[in-house]
Design a protein around this motif. Sequence first.
Motif, PDB file in Angstrom:
ATOM      1  N   VAL A  26      45.445 133.495 -59.657  1.00 14.48           N
ATOM      2  CA  VAL A  26      44.386 132.505 -59.893  1.00 14.48           C
ATOM      3  C   VAL A  26      43.508 132.939 -61.060  1.00 14.48           C
ATOM      4  O   VAL A  26      43.142 132.124 -61.919  1.00 14.48           O
ATOM      5  CB  VAL A  26      43.562 132.272 -58.613  1.00 14.48           C
ATOM      6  N   LEU A  27      43.195 134.210 -61.130  1.00 12.98           N
ATOM      7  CA  LEU A  27      42.367 134.708 -62.231  1.00 12.98           C
ATOM      8  C   LEU A  27      43.071 134.532 -63.578  1.00 12.98           C
ATOM      9  O   LEU A  27      42.464 134.060 -64.548  1.00 12.98           O
ATOM     10  CB  LEU A  27      42.030 136.182 -62.002  1.00 12.98           C
ATOM     11  N   LEU A  28      44.349 134.873 -63.646  1.00 12.28           N
ATOM     12  CA  LEU A  28      45.081 134.741 -64.911  1.00 12.28           C
ATOM     13  C   LEU A  28      45.281 133.282 -65.308  1.00 12.28           C
ATOM     14  O   LEU A  28      45.218 132.937 -66.492  1.00 12.28           O
ATOM     15  CB  LEU A  28      46.421 135.469 -64.819  1.00 12.28           C
ATOM     16  N   TRP A  42      54.881 127.499 -64.306  1.00 13.47           N
ATOM     17  CA  TRP A  42      55.815 128.616 -64.261  1.00 13.47           C
ATOM     18  C   TRP A  42      55.124 129.945 -64.493  1.00 13.47           C
ATOM     19  O   TRP A  42      55.549 130.982 -63.993  1.00 13.47           O
ATOM     20  CB  TRP A  42      56.944 128.428 -65.269  1.00 13.47           C
ATOM     21  N   PHE A  43      54.041 129.911 -65.260  1.00 17.33           N
ATOM     22  CA  PHE A  43      53.264 131.131 -65.485  1.00 17.33           C
ATOM     23  C   PHE A  43      52.734 131.682 -64.168  1.00 17.33           C
ATOM     24  O   PHE A  43      52.795 132.892 -63.922  1.00 17.33           O
ATOM     25  CB  PHE A  43      52.112 130.841 -66.452  1.00 17.33           C
ATOM     26  N   SER A  44      52.237 130.818 -63.309  1.00 17.67           N
ATOM     27  CA  SER A  44      51.698 131.275 -62.027  1.00 17.67           C
ATOM     28  C   SER A  44      52.811 131.808 -61.131  1.00 17.67           C
ATOM     29  O   SER A  44      52.625 132.809 -60.430  1.00 17.67           O
ATOM     30  CB  SER A  44      50.943 130.153 -61.334  1.00 17.67           C
ATOM     31  N   ALA A  95      55.927 131.960 -54.770  1.00 19.88           N
ATOM     32  CA  ALA A  95      55.475 130.736 -54.095  1.00 19.88           C
ATOM     33  C   ALA A  95      54.015 130.839 -53.690  1.00 19.88           C
ATOM     34  O   ALA A  95      53.253 129.872 -53.839  1.00 19.88           O
ATOM     35  CB  ALA A  95      56.349 130.467 -52.874  1.00 19.88           C
ATOM     36  N   ILE A  96      53.596 131.997 -53.211  1.00 23.87           N
ATOM     37  CA  ILE A  96      52.194 132.183 -52.844  1.00 23.87           C
ATOM     38  C   ILE A  96      51.299 132.030 -54.073  1.00 23.87           C
ATOM     39  O   ILE A  96      50.258 131.362 -54.031  1.00 23.87           O
ATOM     40  CB  ILE A  96      51.987 133.558 -52.174  1.00 23.87           C
ATOM     41  N   GLY A  97      51.698 132.623 -55.189  1.00 23.67           N
ATOM     42  CA  GLY A  97      50.910 132.512 -56.408  1.00 23.67           C
ATOM     43  C   GLY A  97      50.846 131.087 -56.927  1.00 23.67           C
ATOM     44  O   GLY A  97      49.782 130.606 -57.323  1.00 23.67           O
ATOM     45  N   ALA A  98      51.980 130.389 -56.935  1.00 26.43           N
ATOM     46  CA  ALA A  98      52.006 129.020 -57.442  1.00 26.43           C
ATOM     47  C   ALA A  98      51.207 128.082 -56.539  1.00 26.43           C
ATOM     48  O   ALA A  98      50.463 127.221 -57.034  1.00 26.43           O
ATOM     49  CB  ALA A  98      53.448 128.542 -57.570  1.00 26.43           C
ATOM     50  N   LEU A  99      51.339 128.243 -55.230  1.00 26.19           N
ATOM     51  CA  LEU A  99      50.604 127.371 -54.320  1.00 26.19           C
ATOM     52  C   LEU A  99      49.100 127.638 -54.356  1.00 26.19           C
ATOM     53  O   LEU A  99      48.300 126.703 -54.271  1.00 26.19           O
ATOM     54  CB  LEU A  99      51.138 127.525 -52.892  1.00 26.19           C
ATOM     55  N   SER A 100      48.719 128.894 -54.494  1.00 26.51           N
ATOM     56  CA  SER A 100      47.288 129.181 -54.577  1.00 26.51           C
ATOM     57  C   SER A 100      46.703 128.656 -55.890  1.00 26.51           C
ATOM     58  O   SER A 100      45.581 128.154 -55.914  1.00 26.51           O
ATOM     59  CB  SER A 100      47.030 130.675 -54.433  1.00 26.51           C
ATOM     60  N   PHE A 102      47.893 126.041 -57.505  1.00 30.25           N
ATOM     61  CA  PHE A 102      47.880 124.593 -57.346  1.00 30.25           C
ATOM     62  C   PHE A 102      46.632 124.158 -56.583  1.00 30.25           C
ATOM     63  O   PHE A 102      45.947 123.214 -56.975  1.00 30.25           O
ATOM     64  CB  PHE A 102      49.142 124.139 -56.614  1.00 30.25           C
ATOM     65  N   TRP A 103      46.319 124.874 -55.506  1.00 32.84           N
ATOM     66  CA  TRP A 103      45.102 124.582 -54.742  1.00 32.84           C
ATOM     67  C   TRP A 103      43.859 124.783 -55.604  1.00 32.84           C
ATOM     68  O   TRP A 103      42.942 123.965 -55.573  1.00 32.84           O
ATOM     69  CB  TRP A 103      45.051 125.469 -53.504  1.00 32.84           C
ATOM     70  N   PHE A 104      43.840 125.864 -56.389  1.00 36.35           N
ATOM     71  CA  PHE A 104      42.688 126.168 -57.229  1.00 36.35           C
ATOM     72  C   PHE A 104      42.476 125.098 -58.300  1.00 36.35           C
ATOM     73  O   PHE A 104      41.347 124.633 -58.499  1.00 36.35           O
ATOM     74  CB  PHE A 104      42.888 127.545 -57.882  1.00 36.35           C
ATOM     75  N   THR A 105      43.524 124.680 -58.977  1.00 41.32           N
ATOM     76  CA  THR A 105      43.360 123.669 -60.029  1.00 41.32           C
ATOM     77  C   THR A 105      42.993 122.312 -59.439  1.00 41.32           C
ATOM     78  O   THR A 105      42.219 121.565 -60.043  1.00 41.32           O
ATOM     79  CB  THR A 105      44.625 123.543 -60.888  1.00 41.32           C
ATOM     80  N   ARG A 106      43.513 121.992 -58.273  1.00 44.04           N
ATOM     81  CA  ARG A 106      43.103 120.744 -57.621  1.00 44.04           C
ATOM     82  C   ARG A 106      41.625 120.780 -57.260  1.00 44.04           C
ATOM     83  O   ARG A 106      40.931 119.776 -57.364  1.00 44.04           O
ATOM     84  CB  ARG A 106      43.932 120.495 -56.355  1.00 44.04           C
ATOM     85  N   LYS A 107      41.138 121.942 -56.831  1.00 44.77           N
ATOM     86  CA  LYS A 107      39.732 122.081 -56.469  1.00 44.77           C
ATOM     87  C   LYS A 107      38.831 121.968 -57.687  1.00 44.77           C
ATOM     88  O   LYS A 107      37.830 121.251 -57.654  1.00 44.77           O
ATOM     89  CB  LYS A 107      39.480 123.436 -55.821  1.00 44.77           C
ATOM     90  N   ILE A 108      39.163 122.682 -58.784  1.00 44.42           N
ATOM     91  CA  ILE A 108      38.238 122.674 -59.923  1.00 44.42           C
ATOM     92  C   ILE A 108      38.308 121.358 -60.688  1.00 44.42           C
ATOM     93  O   ILE A 108      37.291 120.889 -61.192  1.00 44.42           O
ATOM     94  CB  ILE A 108      38.455 123.872 -60.866  1.00 44.42           C
ATOM     95  N   PHE A 109      39.480 120.752 -60.789  1.00 49.12           N
ATOM     96  CA  PHE A 109      39.559 119.479 -61.495  1.00 49.12           C
ATOM     97  C   PHE A 109      39.186 118.305 -60.601  1.00 49.12           C
ATOM     98  O   PHE A 109      38.878 117.221 -61.088  1.00 49.12           O
ATOM     99  CB  PHE A 109      40.949 119.269 -62.102  1.00 49.12           C
ATOM    100  N   GLY A 110      39.190 118.489 -59.312  1.00 45.98           N
ATOM    101  CA  GLY A 110      38.746 117.445 -58.396  1.00 45.98           C
ATOM    102  C   GLY A 110      37.243 117.297 -58.344  1.00 45.98           C
ATOM    103  O   GLY A 110      36.724 116.273 -57.924  1.00 45.98           O
ATOM    104  N   SER A 111      36.547 118.335 -58.787  1.00 41.75           N
ATOM    105  CA  SER A 111      35.080 118.286 -58.756  1.00 41.75           C
ATOM    106  C   SER A 111      34.485 117.688 -60.032  1.00 41.75           C
ATOM    107  O   SER A 111      33.272 117.531 -60.125  1.00 41.75           O
ATOM    108  CB  SER A 111      34.517 119.685 -58.537  1.00 41.75           C
ATOM    109  N   ILE A 112      35.341 117.357 -61.000  1.00 37.58           N
ATOM    110  CA  ILE A 112      34.852 116.761 -62.247  1.00 37.58           C
ATOM    111  C   ILE A 112      34.552 115.288 -62.025  1.00 37.58           C
ATOM    112  O   ILE A 112      35.385 114.529 -61.507  1.00 37.58           O
ATOM    113  CB  ILE A 112      35.894 116.936 -63.384  1.00 37.58           C
ATOM    114  N   LYS A 113      33.367 114.876 -62.398  1.00 36.78           N
ATOM    115  CA  LYS A 113      32.966 113.472 -62.270  1.00 36.78           C
ATOM    116  C   LYS A 113      33.246 112.762 -63.595  1.00 36.78           C
ATOM    117  O   LYS A 113      32.754 113.143 -64.639  1.00 36.78           O
ATOM    118  CB  LYS A 113      31.481 113.367 -61.957  1.00 36.78           C
ATOM    119  N   VAL A 114      34.066 111.711 -63.534  1.00 32.66           N
ATOM    120  CA  VAL A 114      34.377 110.933 -64.718  1.00 32.66           C
ATOM    121  C   VAL A 114      33.691 109.579 -64.578  1.00 32.66           C
ATOM    122  O   VAL A 114      33.944 108.834 -63.640  1.00 32.66           O
ATOM    123  CB  VAL A 114      35.908 110.750 -64.877  1.00 32.66           C
ATOM    124  N   ASP A 115      32.812 109.273 -65.507  1.00 35.78           N
ATOM    125  CA  ASP A 115      32.093 107.990 -65.455  1.00 35.78           C
ATOM    126  C   ASP A 115      32.636 107.019 -66.468  1.00 35.78           C
ATOM    127  O   ASP A 115      33.002 107.252 -67.522  1.00 35.78           O
ATOM    128  CB  ASP A 115      30.595 108.203 -65.685  1.00 35.78           C
TER     129      ASP A 115
END
Length: 115
Positions: A26-28, A42-44, A95-100, A102-115
Amino acid sequence: DQYYYVFGFTFVVYMILLLTCAEVTVLLVYYQLCAENHRWWWFSFLTSGSTALYMFMYSMFWFRSLEPSKIFVTYLLYFGYMFLISFGMFLTTGAIGALSCFWFTRKIFGSIKVD
């Protein structure tokens, strides 16, 4: 009246390994996203799966410390099984790295408000 603690300790170490792989990946990926490189899938997977490469390389160094054998089947069995174990570890940690991630990017991009 005796307890066998090996499996409990092994399970705890396995959980620490999975947690460490997830956090480092997640950090990388976060650093990669900050550099506006959005090709993180694929990097993750490969980043956290590289733990298996380390394990396979370590098994080669450990094999050198054993008694030398002149039978080819010994080498074939040892490195064949170590390859299978390393490949299974590659798939698991990847799989653990890719899924974590995926969860992290969904969380940070899900919090963006688009008006």
